[in-house]
Write a protein that holds these residues in place. Sequence first.
Motif, PDB file in Angstrom:
ATOM      1  N   GLN A 237       0.803  -1.147  -0.035  1.00 11.59           N
ATOM      2  CA  GLN A 237      -0.048   0.012  -0.093  1.00 11.59           C
ATOM      3  C   GLN A 237       0.686   1.351   0.051  1.00 11.59           C
ATOM      4  OE1 GLN A 237      -3.429   0.147  -0.218  1.00 11.59           O
ATOM      5  NE2 GLN A 237      -3.534  -2.138  -0.387  1.00 11.59           N
ATOM      6  N   ALA A 238       0.923   1.914  -1.290  1.00 12.03           N
ATOM      7  CA  ALA A 238       1.678   3.181  -1.260  1.00 12.03           C
ATOM      8  C   ALA A 238       0.654   4.318  -0.764  1.00 12.03           C
ATOM      9  CB  ALA A 238       2.259   3.413  -2.532  1.00 12.03           C
ATOM     10  N   PRO A 239       1.527   5.289   0.164  1.00  9.52           N
ATOM     11  CA  PRO A 239       0.757   6.526   0.478  1.00  9.52           C
ATOM     12  C   PRO A 239       0.338   7.462  -0.733  1.00  9.52           C
ATOM     13  CG  PRO A 239       3.206   6.811   1.111  1.00  9.52           C
ATOM     14  CD  PRO A 239       2.829   5.310   0.532  1.00  9.52           C
ATOM     15  N   THR A 240      -0.804   8.039  -0.587  1.00 11.58           N
ATOM     16  CA  THR A 240      -1.210   8.918  -1.538  1.00 11.58           C
ATOM     17  C   THR A 240      -0.196  10.278  -1.606  1.00 11.58           C
ATOM     18  OG1 THR A 240      -3.395   8.060  -1.535  1.00 11.58           O
ATOM     19  CG2 THR A 240      -3.003   9.974  -2.843  1.00 11.58           C
ATOM     20  N   GLN A 241       0.292  10.670  -2.697  1.00 12.00           N
ATOM     21  CA  GLN A 241       1.098  11.874  -2.723  1.00 12.00           C
ATOM     22  C   GLN A 241       0.020  12.979  -2.830  1.00 12.00           C
ATOM     23  OE1 GLN A 241       3.889  11.514  -6.015  1.00 12.00           O
ATOM     24  NE2 GLN A 241       5.341  12.072  -4.603  1.00 12.00           N
ATOM     25  N   ASP A 504      -6.629 -18.148  -2.992  1.00 13.58           N
ATOM     26  CA  ASP A 504      -7.474 -18.081  -4.399  1.00 13.58           C
ATOM     27  C   ASP A 504      -8.194 -16.774  -4.456  1.00 13.58           C
ATOM     28  OD1 ASP A 504      -6.679 -20.766  -4.725  1.00 13.58           O
ATOM     29  OD2 ASP A 504      -8.246 -21.646  -3.501  1.00 13.58           O
ATOM     30  N   LYS A 505      -8.652 -16.210  -3.221  1.00 14.68           N
ATOM     31  CA  LYS A 505      -9.328 -14.845  -3.216  1.00 14.68           C
ATOM     32  C   LYS A 505      -8.188 -13.841  -3.636  1.00 14.68           C
ATOM     33  CE  LYS A 505     -13.157 -15.856  -0.036  1.00 14.68           C
ATOM     34  NZ  LYS A 505     -13.802 -15.408   1.056  1.00 14.68           N
ATOM     35  N   VAL A 506      -7.315 -14.064  -3.053  1.00 11.77           N
ATOM     36  CA  VAL A 506      -6.139 -12.832  -3.573  1.00 11.77           C
ATOM     37  C   VAL A 506      -5.740 -12.998  -5.057  1.00 11.77           C
ATOM     38  CG1 VAL A 506      -3.869 -12.317  -3.128  1.00 11.77           C
ATOM     39  CG2 VAL A 506      -5.146 -13.017  -1.222  1.00 11.77           C
ATOM     40  N   ALA A 531      -7.498 -10.718   0.964  1.00  7.07           N
ATOM     41  CA  ALA A 531      -8.039 -10.314  -0.266  1.00  7.07           C
ATOM     42  C   ALA A 531      -8.423  -8.909   0.052  1.00  7.07           C
ATOM     43  CB  ALA A 531      -9.256 -10.868  -0.485  1.00  7.07           C
ATOM     44  N   LEU A 532      -8.890  -8.271   1.046  1.00  5.63           N
ATOM     45  CA  LEU A 532      -9.352  -7.153   1.579  1.00  5.63           C
ATOM     46  C   LEU A 532      -8.127  -6.191   1.493  1.00  5.63           C
ATOM     47  CD1 LEU A 532     -11.436  -7.729   4.734  1.00  5.63           C
ATOM     48  CD2 LEU A 532     -12.477  -6.789   2.756  1.00  5.63           C
ATOM     49  N   LYS A 533      -6.942  -6.598   1.838  1.00  4.93           N
ATOM     50  CA  LYS A 533      -5.591  -5.979   1.835  1.00  4.93           C
ATOM     51  C   LYS A 533      -5.149  -5.755   0.349  1.00  4.93           C
ATOM     52  CE  LYS A 533      -4.245  -4.262   5.636  1.00  4.93           C
ATOM     53  NZ  LYS A 533      -4.336  -2.500   6.068  1.00  4.93           N
ATOM     54  N   THR A 534      -5.582  -6.714  -0.514  1.00  3.98           N
ATOM     55  CA  THR A 534      -4.972  -6.919  -2.006  1.00  3.98           C
ATOM     56  C   THR A 534      -5.831  -5.878  -2.890  1.00  3.98           C
ATOM     57  OG1 THR A 534      -4.125  -9.158  -1.556  1.00  3.98           O
ATOM     58  CG2 THR A 534      -4.325  -8.207  -4.022  1.00  3.98           C
ATOM     59  N   ALA A 535      -6.984  -5.699  -2.430  1.00  3.79           N
ATOM     60  CA  ALA A 535      -7.921  -5.011  -3.424  1.00  3.79           C
ATOM     61  C   ALA A 535      -7.434  -3.468  -3.287  1.00  3.79           C
ATOM     62  CB  ALA A 535      -9.486  -5.089  -2.936  1.00  3.79           C
ATOM     63  N   ASN A 536      -8.087  -2.707  -4.238  1.00  2.00           N
ATOM     64  CA  ASN A 536      -7.802  -1.035  -4.211  1.00  2.00           C
ATOM     65  C   ASN A 536      -8.586  -0.648  -3.145  1.00  2.00           C
ATOM     66  OD1 ASN A 536      -8.125  -1.999  -7.353  1.00  2.00           O
ATOM     67  ND2 ASN A 536      -6.160  -0.715  -6.793  1.00  2.00           N
ATOM     68  N   ILE A 550     -11.945  -6.548   9.830  1.00  2.00           N
ATOM     69  CA  ILE A 550     -12.460  -4.871  10.077  1.00  2.00           C
ATOM     70  C   ILE A 550     -10.876  -4.014  10.220  1.00  2.00           C
ATOM     71  CG2 ILE A 550     -13.160  -3.150  11.771  1.00  2.00           C
ATOM     72  CD1 ILE A 550     -15.041  -5.522  12.984  1.00  2.00           C
ATOM     73  N   GLU A 551      -9.782  -4.690  10.762  1.00  2.00           N
ATOM     74  CA  GLU A 551      -8.902  -3.989  10.864  1.00  2.00           C
ATOM     75  C   GLU A 551      -7.976  -3.862   9.529  1.00  2.00           C
ATOM     76  OE1 GLU A 551      -7.667  -2.008  13.159  1.00  2.00           O
ATOM     77  OE2 GLU A 551      -8.886  -2.381  14.893  1.00  2.00           O
ATOM     78  N   ALA A 552      -8.233  -4.910   8.664  1.00  2.00           N
ATOM     79  CA  ALA A 552      -7.612  -4.905   7.380  1.00  2.00           C
ATOM     80  C   ALA A 552      -8.183  -4.200   6.481  1.00  2.00           C
ATOM     81  CB  ALA A 552      -7.623  -6.469   7.053  1.00  2.00           C
TER      82      ALA A 552
END
Length: 684
Positions: A237-241, A504-506, A531-536, A550-552
């Motif tokens: 996850q890259a921070p938004t500039q 597989d979800k990832v 999968a939650l972390k991988t999604a946009n 919830i935390e992810a």
Amino acid sequence: MNINKEDMSLKKLNELLAGLKMTIISGIFLAISLVFMVFHIQSPIDPAWGAVIISGFPLIYLALIRVIKEKFVSSALLITVAMIASIGIGQIFAAGEVAFIMSLGALLEDYTVDRAQNGLKNLINLTPQKGRKIIQTNNGNFKEEIVNVNEINLKDTLRVLPGEVIPVDGVITKGNTSLDQSIMTGESLPIDKKPGDEVFCGTMNLYGSVDMETTSRGEDSSLQKLIDMVRDAENKQAPTQRIADKWATWLVPVALLIAICAFIFTGDINRAVTVLVVFCPCALILATPTSIMAAIGQATKYGVIIKSGEALENLGKTNIIAFDKTGTLTYGDLKVSDVISKKENLSNEQLLKITASCEKRSEHPLAKALIKYTEENNIKFDDCEDFQMIPGKGVKSKIDQEEIFCGNLNFIKENNINTNGLNETLKYLNNEGKANIIVANENEILGIIALSDILCEDAKEMIKNLEELNTKVILLTGDNIQAANYFSKQVGISNVHAELLPEDKVKQIQKIKDNNEMVAMIGDGVNDAPALKTANISVAMAKMGSDIAIEAADVALLGDDIEKIPYLKKLSNATLYNIHFNITLSMCINAVAIFCSVMGWLNPVTGALVHNIGSCVVIANAGFLYDRKFDDNIKKYNPNEPVKNNEILTHSHDKGNLNHSHKNLDLGEVITFNGSSHTHKHMH
């Protein structure tokens, strides 16, 4: 070493001056300076120096750090130049004003950033720490010994008792049981396991004692891989500039060029400094965080927690939403869905009474759901004798001297009971993803009790609303294909991927991203975290969901109202529009102010005020977003509001003509199933 100490000291001083309290003090100094200036009050030291020192130091520190260490020209450098130039010609108020606005913008942006993610720590806490190892003693006997997981090796034999967690991945060598695998697959139904079946680390053994052989060590276990996937996705996850920083590379030289040209052609240093002051992108800096703050504030009123501005922006760009099934489109709660009598003159109420009486001592989740249903319908239990539970198969006991068997098809066949006529009914129920309890006596089949998850009543309308927003919907679930297809048809999702493990979800999410699509993931379980972390962008169900999911996730729905997903999409779209409008407006104001500065119509002080007015306009416009109404049907969140009642429908199916009839039923109504025509009760 001394250099490092100096760096640490400067960093601590920067953090102190950039904080909320010091920024407020800076604003007070600036306000006092303005009052002195308006009423022509003389002071040996301009109070604006307080704002210059307090807000100016973090500004200079940030500009130098980015230029020297990060090799990055930011908007902070342009504002630093303007501040120093204003001081150089004695315009202290102008210098303090631009420094204060920059400091305020940084605070607003920091307020919308998700500072801490505890999900990974919670996930690690799920990792089993000990296991029950079978060890051979010197005299050739075997004994159980509790050991740390890191002492378990490949091919070791472990024993897992009821209620214990599987410590490592392995294969069952002895015993039968049922496992709660929801941590890995999200599937709501317990899975029966027998010798030869694979078991996963972190899953719960419900009641049968089993022996297993280790197939992977702790660091290679399926749960550890789950943790690693979350950690990897977190790191990606890259921070938004900030938009202003992206443009600062050319904003700095352009501002300097215009200021130099203004001085060369007019010979007026005030015009050059005024150009630098009004060129400061303060309104541009505030355009994004203020809009995001307003949107996050509005979402909170409706029970939607958005953890970061980047999440809100990404959701506005999303064109595909992937849903988990259990606990998301469904309530993740087993209920009796079908009561099918197979014996003439045996009513459904009698079948329920017999089954519940036999199952009331069982700890199996299906039995507990059945007992709960029976109690809710005020059906009394009979006494049973000689209760016996066979893990992974079923139970048996005597009721009024008659032996009753309740379990799966293999259990019934093992007791030499004729199962003719069951196949078609079982096939139909299995195609709807239901779990079945077959009930029989020593001579014949008495009936079938089926249980199913409950579909959220708003799911179908929610999917329809998303499609009207030009958003594609897919289903990613660990459930079997029959259950997945059945529920997907109920809500109108045609793109279905079933029987998926977390990895597989990832892969499915990553495949969508590789096609340059923006994808959101909606889930509730531990298995959904990677999968939650991988999604946009990711959304978790906060009431029914696990703490890790919830935390992810980037967004949490406090009331688990999935009808708020379309509202969230509308809000994010409006936020993006608001941000773009604010950016355009701020650039236009800057352009006009620059022209007025070159013409000499503004001086550094009035230029600072004009450019401050632009910042106020941007903030006011963002504020309108807070009270905007996106959906008349969406209510404000009330944590004390009871859970919605689930409508129960009766579907009458005749195998001859396949006619369907629907009617509402009270929970206590019991339905009779006879012969080839049978009625099924479904929970929606």
